[in-house]
Write an enzyme that holds these catalytic residues in place. Structure first.
Site, short mmCIF file in Angstrom:
data_model
loop_
_atom_site.label_atom_id
_atom_site.label_comp_id
_atom_site.label_asym_id
_atom_site.label_seq_id
_atom_site.Cartn_x
_atom_site.Cartn_y
_atom_site.Cartn_z
N ARG A 91 0.83 -1.21 0.00
CA ARG A 91 0.00 0.00 0.00
C ARG A 91 0.87 1.26 0.00
NH1 ARG A 91 -3.00 2.66 4.85
NH2 ARG A 91 -4.27 4.18 3.77
N HIS A 95 0.76 4.39 -2.67
CA HIS A 95 0.58 5.78 -2.27
C HIS A 95 1.74 6.65 -2.73
CE1 HIS A 95 -2.88 6.06 0.75
NE2 HIS A 95 -2.98 4.87 0.18
N ASN A 131 -2.92 9.80 4.38
CA ASN A 131 -1.75 8.96 4.64
C ASN A 131 -1.51 8.68 6.12
OD1 ASN A 131 -0.93 8.69 1.92
ND2 ASN A 131 0.05 10.70 1.96
N HIS A 231 -5.96 -5.64 -3.02
CA HIS A 231 -6.86 -5.77 -1.88
C HIS A 231 -7.20 -7.22 -1.58
CE1 HIS A 231 -8.45 -1.35 -2.06
NE2 HIS A 231 -7.17 -1.45 -1.76
#
Length: 367
Positions: A91, A95, A131, A231
């Site tokens: 992840r 980001h 974040n 996911h």
């Protein structure tokens, strides 16, 4: 993978039990990971697709030939001790790439205020709400891997490349494909909080919004569906599902397109109010720690956790892609590897536009 009517019922019947086991409080060894590729989507308009630069598999062939193995040794040990670090690093990589490119700008730590009279330091990407739930295990893993690389090849390998390698390692360790990582990125000299808003999908983004965000990165619908398959591992904080299970679009009812048994199970873990903000639930209710194609079968069975996930099966533009990957894990692995390679090339820094940090959380001049 078989997702016939018989195959679909099996994960549905196991939903309640899995969520009771999988709904954990952040802070335990297996549940500190969070949510999606999240955040607000903005219109791309006439914005140009991000510039791409050349990367290569042998970039460190002469200067640090063992870099892949050095990073892999660290990630393997971390995965044994902190399994949730795997999806957390994956992840973190998403980001980073979706905000100003794959340049390790997400790794820069906030600067402490020097005192009451001092001027407030500028905010960095990690300061933004989108974040703040990034797991500390992910940052720690990258720092440990970078330190190991520095001990063998000082000043050579960028934090951006270390992050890309660590993400690959964790995909493999969770049962996913091994793939070669192209290298040659440099670390950004800045990390600007203002660049975050509008650069990442939100937990309840529509397919229109998702496609717009991905188009702004030079990625298409196939990339959206393949990368959303990340996911298949990890967890989301309850805050990202409360709307779907209690007050969908202001109706004071759950999302009618979410399986009723999943709604019931989620409500047991995520109360409408007064619950712990640290509780998380698995993205994939059937195999939450396994990198596989079950995520797509869950979407077909109305078991998608996030609205942005379930939307991929409901929209005619992306449904065929979901169906293709749900029925063929080999095809999912191929699609994921191709898309993560494209994502890993977004707006990378080269030459004087970047730096090679010694400590990933600090700019070179600050060390």
């Amino acid at each position: 993978m078989d997702y016939s009517s018989r195959g679909v019922r099996r994960p549905v019947l196991a939903v309640a039990a899995l969520l009771l086991v999988g709904s954990l409080v952040v802070g335990t060894s297996r549940a500190r990971e969070a949510q999606p590729l999240p955040v607000a989507a903005a219109a791309v308009g006439s914005r140009r697709a991000p510039e791409r630069h050349g990367l290569s598999l042998d970039f460190y062939a002469k200067t640090c030939p063992a870099v892949d193995q050095i990073v892999a040794n660290v990630t393997a040990a971390r995965y044994r001790d902190f399994p949730a670090a795997g999806p957390a690093v994956l992840r973190l990589f998403h980001h980073d790439c979706f905000v100003e490119g794959c340049d390790a700008s997400i790794l820069i730590a906030p600067t402490a205020n020097a005192g009451p009279a001092a001027r407030a330091p500028p905010k960095v990407e990690r300061d933004m709400e989108e974040n703040r739930n990034l797991a500390q295990e992910a940052f720690d893993t990258v720092e440990l891997a970078k330190a190991a690389v520095e001990s063998k090849c000082p000043g050579i390998v960028s934090c951006a490349d270390v992050l890309a390698l660590a993400a690959r390692d964790y995909v493999q360790q969770a049962g996913g494909p091994y793939y070669d990582v192209k290298k040659g990125r440099k670390d950004s000299k800045v990390s600007l909080a203002g660049k975050v808003s509008g650069s990442l999908p939100r937990a309840n983004s529509t397919v229109d919004e998702l496609l717009r965000v991905f188009a702004g990165k030079g990625l298409g619908a196939a990339d959206l569906v393949a990368l959303s398959g990340a996911h298949t591992v990890g967890f989301a904080h309850c805050v990202h599902v409360l709307g779907r299970i209690y007050d969908y679009r202001g109706t004071r009812r759950p999302d009618p397109l979410m399986d009723a048994r999943l709604v019931k199970a989620l409500r047991m873990s995520c109360p409408s109010s007064g619950g712990s903000a640290r509780v998380v639930v698995p993205f994939d209710v059937s195999t939450p720690f396994r990198f596989d194609a079950a995520y797509y079968g869950n979407l077909q069975a109305r078991l998608g956790l996030l609205g942005s996930d379930q939307a991929l099966f409901l929209d005619a533009r992306t449904r065929p892609l979901v169906q293709e990957l749900a029925g063929n894990q080999t095809r999912f692995f191929q699609a994921f590897v191709a898309s993560v390679d494209r994502m890993g090339s977004i707006r990378i820094k080269k030459g004087k536009k970047g730096e090679v940090r010694k400590v990933c959380s600090q700019h070179l001049l600050a060390v």
